[in-house]
Design a protein around this motif. Structure first.
Motif, short mmCIF file in Angstrom:
data_model
loop_
_atom_site.label_atom_id
_atom_site.label_comp_id
_atom_site.label_asym_id
_atom_site.label_seq_id
_atom_site.Cartn_x
_atom_site.Cartn_y
_atom_site.Cartn_z
N LEU A 25 41.79 39.56 39.65
CA LEU A 25 40.15 39.97 39.61
C LEU A 25 40.73 40.25 37.97
N ASN A 26 41.14 40.50 37.50
CA ASN A 26 41.09 40.40 36.17
C ASN A 26 41.14 38.78 35.08
N HIS A 27 41.55 37.86 36.13
CA HIS A 27 41.24 36.88 35.19
C HIS A 27 42.56 36.53 34.84
N HIS A 28 44.22 37.28 35.25
CA HIS A 28 45.30 36.50 35.46
C HIS A 28 46.07 35.60 36.39
N TYR A 29 45.48 34.21 35.78
CA TYR A 29 45.89 33.19 36.59
C TYR A 29 47.02 32.41 36.47
N ALA A 45 34.67 37.04 49.96
CA ALA A 45 33.70 37.39 49.84
C ALA A 45 33.38 37.40 51.82
N ASP A 46 34.02 36.73 52.18
CA ASP A 46 34.41 37.43 53.97
C ASP A 46 33.93 39.08 54.15
N LEU A 47 35.09 39.61 53.39
CA LEU A 47 34.86 41.38 52.90
C LEU A 47 33.29 42.31 52.99
N ASP A 48 33.14 41.51 51.82
CA ASP A 48 31.63 41.37 51.12
C ASP A 48 32.42 42.56 50.29
N TYR A 49 33.85 42.56 49.80
CA TYR A 49 34.80 43.32 48.97
C TYR A 49 34.04 43.40 47.11
N SER A 50 34.27 44.83 47.05
CA SER A 50 33.86 44.89 45.38
C SER A 50 33.99 46.04 44.67
N PRO A 51 35.01 45.50 43.74
CA PRO A 51 35.36 46.43 43.08
C PRO A 51 34.70 47.61 42.48
N SER A 52 35.61 49.04 42.56
CA SER A 52 34.55 50.02 41.61
C SER A 52 34.07 49.90 40.38
N SER A 53 34.70 48.50 39.50
CA SER A 53 34.66 48.25 38.27
C SER A 53 34.22 46.70 38.56
N PHE A 135 34.88 26.34 43.83
CA PHE A 135 33.91 27.79 43.39
C PHE A 135 33.46 28.93 43.50
N GLU A 136 33.67 29.51 44.65
CA GLU A 136 33.72 30.73 45.04
C GLU A 136 34.21 31.67 44.48
N ARG A 137 35.13 31.44 43.64
CA ARG A 137 35.73 32.64 42.46
C ARG A 137 34.61 32.84 41.27
N CYS A 138 33.61 31.62 41.08
CA CYS A 138 32.63 32.26 40.07
C CYS A 138 32.09 33.66 40.69
N ARG A 139 31.13 33.06 41.60
CA ARG A 139 30.15 34.43 42.34
C ARG A 139 30.96 35.66 42.66
N THR A 140 32.34 35.58 42.82
CA THR A 140 33.46 37.13 42.68
C THR A 140 33.63 36.89 41.72
N ASN A 141 33.52 36.55 40.72
CA ASN A 141 32.65 37.12 39.03
C ASN A 141 31.90 37.25 38.77
N GLY A 142 30.48 37.40 38.98
CA GLY A 142 29.51 37.92 39.30
C GLY A 142 29.07 36.51 37.88
N ILE A 143 29.16 35.35 38.01
CA ILE A 143 28.82 33.82 37.56
C ILE A 143 27.53 33.56 38.14
N PRO A 144 26.48 33.60 38.04
CA PRO A 144 25.22 32.72 38.30
C PRO A 144 26.18 31.49 38.34
N ILE A 145 25.87 30.99 39.42
CA ILE A 145 26.29 29.20 39.68
C ILE A 145 25.39 27.95 40.86
N ILE A 146 24.60 26.84 39.83
CA ILE A 146 24.08 26.09 39.96
C ILE A 146 24.60 24.65 40.91
N ILE A 147 24.84 23.85 41.41
CA ILE A 147 24.93 22.30 42.28
C ILE A 147 24.25 21.57 41.86
#
Length: 334
Positions: A25-29, A45-53, A135-147
């Protein structure tokens, strides 16, 4: 209302530690495999998880950066698409970071990670990977993506997708070829990445051949092996009875076909029909002109950029798929 998922729920279902999820979540890959990142992204995505921040809240201000990933920057049509994107986003105040995946999903993954770390405001991608899990990581990090352009097997219906009418354009060739007296169709394709716009073109030709009683063969060139393609074409032309049209499903393949025809002393349309995908302006000077299926890559880029601007301004907006027309430029090569 159900219980909100926690970071522990994500960790348990993804079979990793909560620390690993936090690092994701903090991009430390560092030392985190692509498989692990994709699995965590899918569980989130499956759990619709959203961290508090959330990632979007953590981005305190816009970066005014948009990432554009293309499959092959050497292909002039990728450059045209990038121009269409630039012409829309640059006046809107965005910097464009053009990145080349070189048709490698591994390189594509690294570029995505870099754009996430840079807090890009959005990403437009001509995919190399065939699965959207990349590409799911983009949406998880709140970044819009267009294919754009290329087909994906599991593209979510709520992800914006801009492409050409590949299936319909190729299907429309069937009655035209019958009217010109053809009995056989040979298409030539070249897939360097998992994802490809050629998949639907082949399906369109296969369907129209079946519906209009045409013999259909696709030859897929591998590793630029032009000698193999020449031998396969020569053998098929010897075995087929009746008139045959050859279709280049990707613009650069037209150069290979013209060279092969010259080596085999074949002229078009006298000995063989010739059709090419994409808009080669110079092709009207070859013989009496080459029949084209013209897709507007610059329009594709500008439409994708417009979609991205809408999503940046309204992250909840759902846009779906936009099919752009493929124009037939009828010339005497058939």
């Amino acid at each position: 209302m159900g219980k909100r998922a926690t970071i522990s729920d994500v960790a348990r279902q993804a079979h990793v530690s909560a620390t690993t999820v936090s690092r994701y979540l903090n991009h430390h890959y560092q030392k985190m495999s692509d498989e692990t990142k994709a699995r965590i992204a899918q569980v989130i995505a499956d759990l619709d998880y959203s961290p508090s921040s959330s990632a979007r809240q953590m981005r305190q201000k816009s970066s005014h950066l948009v990432g554009v990933l293309v499959g092959d920057i050497a292909n002039p049509f990728s450059s045209l698409m990038a121009k269409g994107i630039y012409d829309v986003l640059q006046p809107a105040g965005y910097d464009i970071q053009l990145m080349n995946s070189n048709d490698s999903k591994e390189a594509e993954s690294r570029h995505l990670d870099r754009l996430i770390e840079q807090r890009a405001d959005g990403i437009i991608v001509q995919p190399s990977a065939a699965s959207f899990a990349q590409f799911e990581r983009c949406r998880t990090n709140g970044i819009p993506i267009i294919i754009v352009d290329r087909t994906m097997k599991d593209l979510p219906t709520d992800v914006a997708y801009v492409t050409s009418e590949n299936f319909d354009a190729c299907y429309r060739l069937g009655p035209i070829l019958v009217d010109h007296g053809y009995q056989n169709v040979i298409s030539v394709s070249s897939r360097l990445a998992e994802a490809s716009g050629q998949i639907l073109r082949i399906k369109g030709l296969m369907q129209t051949a079946n519906d209009h009683q045409l013999q259909y063969i696709n030859l897929e060139i591998r590793d630029g092996n032009v000698e193999w393609l020449k031998a396969e074409l020569q053998q098929n032309l010897q075995e087929l009875s009746g008139r045959t049209a050859v279709i280049s499903l990707m613009g650069p393949l037209l150069f290979n076909l013209l060279d092969i025809f010259r080596g085999l002393n074949l002229t078009f349309p006298q000995d063989i029909g010739l059709i090419s995908y994409d808009d080669w302006d110079w092709s009207r000077f070859v013989g009496d002109g080459i029949f084209l299926l013209r897709q507007d890559m610059e329009l594709m880029g500008s439409q994708a950029a417009q979609f991205l601007l809408e999503m940046i301004h309204d992250p909840k907006k759902k846009l779906g798929t936009e099919y752009l027309p493929v124009t037939m430029v009828e010339r005497p090569s058939i």
